[in-house]
Design an enzyme around this catalytic site. Structure first.
Site, PDB file in Angstrom:
ATOM      1  N   LYS A 151       0.785  -1.138   0.062  1.00  0.00           N
ATOM      2  CA  LYS A 151       0.064  -0.129   0.191  1.00  0.00           C
ATOM      3  C   LYS A 151       0.935   1.165   0.026  1.00  0.00           C
ATOM      4  O   LYS A 151       0.434   2.091  -0.814  1.00  0.00           O
ATOM      5  CB  LYS A 151      -1.041  -0.075   1.177  1.00  0.00           C
ATOM      6  CG  LYS A 151      -2.093   0.473   1.031  1.00  0.00           C
ATOM      7  CD  LYS A 151      -2.200   1.922   2.520  1.00  0.00           C
ATOM      8  CE  LYS A 151      -1.515   2.528   2.956  1.00  0.00           C
ATOM      9  NZ  LYS A 151      -1.792   3.068   4.501  1.00  0.00           N
ATOM     10  N   ASP A 169      -6.354   1.036   0.871  1.00  0.00           N
ATOM     11  CA  ASP A 169      -6.355   1.527   2.600  1.00  0.00           C
ATOM     12  C   ASP A 169      -7.366   1.055   3.501  1.00  0.00           C
ATOM     13  O   ASP A 169      -8.141   0.453   2.711  1.00  0.00           O
ATOM     14  CB  ASP A 169      -6.055   2.751   3.124  1.00  0.00           C
ATOM     15  CG  ASP A 169      -6.927   3.953   2.603  1.00  0.00           C
ATOM     16  OD1 ASP A 169      -7.779   3.545   1.618  1.00  0.00           O
ATOM     17  OD2 ASP A 169      -7.012   5.154   3.339  1.00  0.00           O
TER      18      ASP A 169
END
Length: 260
Positions: A151, A169
């Site tokens: 991420k 996220d």
């Protein structure tokens, strides 16, 4: 007496062939048609023509550090902690000179700050040792840095280097599943599906649009459907409103004053 007929090698090879069936690629699941997905992101683009991430940073290095620190913390909380830190340590070399103990003092208001301070020093050291103090521009290299996962790497590739990525996220994971845009059981699965269902010409800004939509409208505890510009298209079973909010451009984002 006639000689017995022998099977030709061609016949033998044909009968011994094993039929291999190619596995069909997994179907990309989305509750929306191509036209509906196009309209969803068209409206997001009108609402926020130039969406931005809400972590304060001055260069790729400070962005890497800020995103790594944001794990299990809010952007607003990270910004408060890093403003003073980045004024004196905005390169890997300066961060190493500062040292772990002083880094810890600057970020002690952030959750898991002790371990994060270790990672900041470790990733700074690796950048100096392995990359000449320069943040690499590939996901494969970025994820080798301590405290940097997929991420974080995707955020850096997008915000620092202009690559179209999907940084999944908690907001994006929730939205993709809640509204059935690209449901998946893991962030990686959601990322893969979003990369396929988001119209290509909207892909660069898509992760910011989805994050901001989840942060300010489709909130975790209670989605504010009456403020949603895609309320009429949304297929979420949690939806409480089906009239879209007025499609107008929102005021420019003020980075550093985000409300979580």
């Amino acid at each position: 007496m006639p000689a017995p007929k022998l099977k030709s090698s061609a016949t033998s090879s044909q009968t011994s062939k094993v039929i291999v069936r190619r596995k069909k690629p997994a179907t990309v699941r989305s509750a929306y048609s191509e036209a509906e997905r196009e309209e969803i992101f068209r409206r997001f683009s009108v609402q926020r023509p130039e969406p931005k991430g809400e972590l304060e940073h001055t260069n790729p290095f400070t962005l890497v550090v800020a995103v790594a620190l944001s794990a299990q913390a809010t952007d607003a909380g990270v910004n408060k902690a890093t403003r003073a830190l980045f004024k004196i340590a905005d390169t890997p070399e300066k961060m190493l000179s500062l040292g772990e103990e002083k880094v810890r003092d600057y970020i002690k208001t952030i959750g898991l700050y002790r371990n994060k301070a270790k990672n900041v020093i470790a990733l700074s050291q690796m950048l100096v040792d392995n990359f000449g103090g320069v943040v690499p521009q590939t996901r494969e290299e970025l994820v080798t840095l301590p405290g940097v996962g997929r991420k974080t790497a995707n955020v850096v590739l997008s915000m620092a280097f202009g690559q179209a990525t999907m940084a999944v996220d908690t907001h994006i994971f929730r939205i993709a599943n809640r509204i059935k845009l690209a449901p998946g059981k893991t962030p990686d699965e959601v990322e893969e599906r979003l990369m396929k269902v988001v119209p290509k010409h909207y892909l660069y800004h898509a992760h910011h649009w989805l994050i901001l939509h989840g942060r300010y409208t489709c909130k975790a505890r209670k989605p504010e459907c009456e403020r949603c510009v895609i309320a009429d298209i949304c297929k979420s079973p949690e939806k409480t409103w089906d009239v879209p909010a007025p499609l107008i451009e929102l005021p420019p984002q003020v980075i550093g004053e985000a409300v979580e």
